[in-house]
Design an enzyme around this catalytic site. Structure first.
Site, PDB file in Angstrom:
ATOM      1  N   ASN A 151       0.848  -1.196   0.000  1.00  0.00           N
ATOM      2  CA  ASN A 151       0.000   0.000   0.000  1.00  0.00           C
ATOM      3  C   ASN A 151       0.880   1.241   0.000  1.00  0.00           C
ATOM      4  OD1 ASN A 151       0.478   0.861   2.859  1.00  0.00           O
ATOM      5  ND2 ASN A 151      -0.396  -1.177   3.240  1.00  0.00           N
ATOM      6  N   LYS A 203     -13.732   1.201  15.896  1.00  0.00           N
ATOM      7  CA  LYS A 203     -12.466   0.448  15.795  1.00  0.00           C
ATOM      8  C   LYS A 203     -11.763   0.393  17.152  1.00  0.00           C
ATOM      9  CE  LYS A 203     -10.972   0.679  11.615  1.00  0.00           C
ATOM     10  NZ  LYS A 203     -10.461   1.258  10.376  1.00  0.00           N
TER      11      LYS A 203
HETATM   12  N1  CTP Z   1      -3.434  -3.233  12.303  1.00  0.00           N
HETATM   13  C1  CTP Z   1      -2.643  -4.295  12.680  1.00  0.00           C
HETATM   14  N2  CTP Z   1      -2.680  -5.472  11.990  1.00  0.00           N
HETATM   15  C2  CTP Z   1      -3.487  -5.612  10.933  1.00  0.00           C
HETATM   16  C3  CTP Z   1      -4.303  -4.533  10.527  1.00  0.00           C
HETATM   17  C4  CTP Z   1      -4.253  -3.365  11.223  1.00  0.00           C
HETATM   18  O1  CTP Z   1      -1.900  -4.159  13.636  1.00  0.00           O
HETATM   19  N3  CTP Z   1      -3.491  -6.754  10.273  1.00  0.00           N
HETATM   20  C5  CTP Z   1      -3.426  -1.994  13.082  1.00  0.00           C
HETATM   21  C6  CTP Z   1      -2.872  -0.793  12.371  1.00  0.00           C
HETATM   22  O2  CTP Z   1      -1.487  -0.628  12.634  1.00  0.00           O
HETATM   23  C7  CTP Z   1      -3.667   0.341  12.967  1.00  0.00           C
HETATM   24  C8  CTP Z   1      -5.008  -0.284  13.206  1.00  0.00           C
HETATM   25  O3  CTP Z   1      -4.758  -1.668  13.368  1.00  0.00           O
HETATM   26  O4  CTP Z   1      -3.174   0.769  14.204  1.00  0.00           O
HETATM   27  C9  CTP Z   1      -5.922  -0.087  12.036  1.00  0.00           C
HETATM   28  O5  CTP Z   1      -7.021  -0.898  12.197  1.00  0.00           O
HETATM   29  P1  CTP Z   1      -7.802  -1.530  10.953  1.00  0.00           P
HETATM   30  O6  CTP Z   1      -9.071  -2.067  11.487  1.00  0.00           O
HETATM   31  O7  CTP Z   1      -6.994  -2.464  10.175  1.00  0.00           O
HETATM   32  O8  CTP Z   1      -7.976  -0.262  10.169  1.00  0.00           O
HETATM   33  P2  CTP Z   1      -8.104  -0.197   8.675  1.00  0.00           P
HETATM   34  O9  CTP Z   1      -6.937  -0.848   7.992  1.00  0.00           O
HETATM   35  O10 CTP Z   1      -8.337   1.236   8.412  1.00  0.00           O
HETATM   36  O11 CTP Z   1      -9.351  -1.149   8.579  1.00  0.00           O
HETATM   37  P3  CTP Z   1     -10.524  -1.118   7.573  1.00  0.00           P
HETATM   38  O12 CTP Z   1      -9.816  -1.252   6.296  1.00  0.00           O
HETATM   39  O13 CTP Z   1     -11.352  -2.256   7.985  1.00  0.00           O
HETATM   40  O14 CTP Z   1     -11.166   0.194   7.811  1.00  0.00           O
END
Ligand code: CTP
Length: 396
Positions: free
Chosen positions: A207, A334
């Site tokens: 990403n 979240k």
């Molecule tokens: N995070 C993590 N491990 C993952 C995914 C996310 O540690 N596999 C952490 C990120 O570092 C951040 C937070 O979780 O602190 C973000 O949460 P997430 O629910 O993944 O947010 P988005 O990626 O924005 O999720 P979505 O795409 O569902 O909105």
């Protein structure tokens, strides 16, 4: 740095020209700067340059009738928060090592009751000479802080160690020194950057996270006195001063690195944009193209933050969320779902890759917006906020 009184002593080396920029940056950071120069320094840069930049007449003579008291060497090192000699020549360091006080600056170094910092600048052979190294060791033992010089091209045409540190790096060091140590001795584990999920040996899903926010948070935590472990996905930003990131690629690598370090962490800040999915299979050979459409099966990655936050004795966990709409509502959901005392939410489109950002902090107390600023400024505000929460929870 606001209202910190810095005496900037300039001695006679070509790097004196960099001290003009150093003066400007210190003033910009809010410090009150009084410049003092040796006579030989005035041959490199005119005192008027420093006077214009600092807004103060430059002190060159001890008995300056304009100052009235005629004892500048006493007042210089007493009425300030730091005496910073930049550049410090080999000759000046040698005189200091022997306690000589034959000009206003060297005398002020002896008469001072404030911290003394020196940023050496000299030819590489002069720097490596045993006499210089002996003198540097001596002044350190006498209580001075020496800012290690840089390596690189030198004004004399040679290449090596001895260049004065860049003004930005010196100001960062001072800021670090003066910043309140809200996280003194606390162990802070931080993830930053994107993850990279391999499809085959040469292709991957990733990403657009630049790592800038995570690296800024690492720098701010270190400035606040924390012992920082930074686990980073692949990024192109320079390491924060004094921190060597642990480099990882995939979400699984990142989770393993977190598992290896989390037991000692007091605080976990999950800034990384971890890929939510990875290819079900990573091919060991390069995929060959064909005329057929290609579909790739993806499987979910572990949620690292959730894994940490739901441990039996979790560290204080801070999450980040990138949203495109209804930031507070989605962010708060979240935060609740991941059991986090604090979550920083930002707008996905404006945050990615840019130098500026805008954050909304969500905690049990409510919503705390941090207006648009550069990422380091926001990181410092975030760290101050989390330190208050952490310390009030832990009786600090
Ligand atoms: N995070 C993590 N491990 C993952 C995914 C996310 O540690 N596999 C952490 C990120 O570092 C951040 C937070 O979780 O602190 C973000 O949460 P997430 O629910 O993944 O947010 P988005 O990626 O924005 O999720 P979505 O795409 O569902 O909105």
């Amino acid at each position: 740095m606001l209202n910190k009184r810095i005496v900037l002593g300039v001695t006679g080396g070509i790097a004196a020209y960099k001290s003009a920029e150093l003066t400007r940056l210190l003033v910009k950071a809010g410090a009150r700067v009084q410049v003092a120069m040796t006579h030989s320094a005035t041959q490199f840069v005119a005192p008027l340059t420093f006077q214009a930049l600092s807004g103060q007449p430059v002190i060159i003579e001890d008995a300056d009738p304009a100052k009235g008291h005629g004892m500048a060497h006493i007042h210089l090192g007493r009425d300030c928060d730091m005496l910073l000699i930049a550049p410090a020549t080999a000759n000046f360091i040698a005189r200091l090592a022997h306690g000589l006080a034959d000009d206003v600056l060297s005398a002020a170094c002896l008469a001072r009751d404030c911290p003394l910092w020196l940023a050496p600048a000299m030819n590489r052979q002069m720097w490596h000479h045993p006499a210089t190294q002996r003198n540097v060791l001596q002044i350190q033992q006498d209580g001075a802080w020496v800012i290690e010089p840089d390596s690189g091209a030198q004004a004399c045409g040679e290449e090596g160690a001895g260049r004065m540190r860049e003004p930005e790096a010196i100001v960062d060091g001072l800021r670090d020194f003066f910043s309140p140590k809200r996280l003194s001795g606390k162990r802070v584990l931080i993830t930053a950057g994107p993850t990279l999920e391999k499809l085959d040996p040469v292709r991957a899903i990733t990403n657009l996270s630049s790592g800038k926010m995570g690296y800024a948070v690492a720098q701010a935590a270190r400035e606040a006195g924390a012992l920082v472990t930074l686990i980073s996905g692949p990024v192109c930003v320079p390491s924060p001063p004094g921190i060597i990131p642990i480099q990882v690629e995939s979400a699984h690598d990142m989770l393993n690195a977190v598992k290896a370090h989390v037991a000692h962490a007091d605080i976990f800040i999950s800034v990384a944009a971890v890929a939510d999915y990875r290819p079900a299979q990573s091919q060991t050979h390069k995929l060959k193209k064909s005329t057929q459409a290609l579909s790739i099966d993806l499987v979910p990655n572990p949620d690292i933050l959730e894994w940490v936050a739901t441990r039996e004795k979790p560290p204080f966990c801070v999450g980040f969320a990138a949203e495109t709409d209804r930031l507070i509502e989605h962010g708060e959901a979240k935060r609740q779902r991941k059991h986090l005392p604090l979550l920083a939410v930002n707008h996905a489109m404006s945050a990615l890759g840019s130098d500026d950002n805008e954050l909304i902090l969500l905690d049990d107390e409510g919503v705390h917006p941090l207006p648009k600023a550069d990422k380091l400024t926001l990181a410092r505000q975030l760290v101050a906020h989390l330190a208050n929460l952490f310390n009030s929870k832990n009786g600090g």
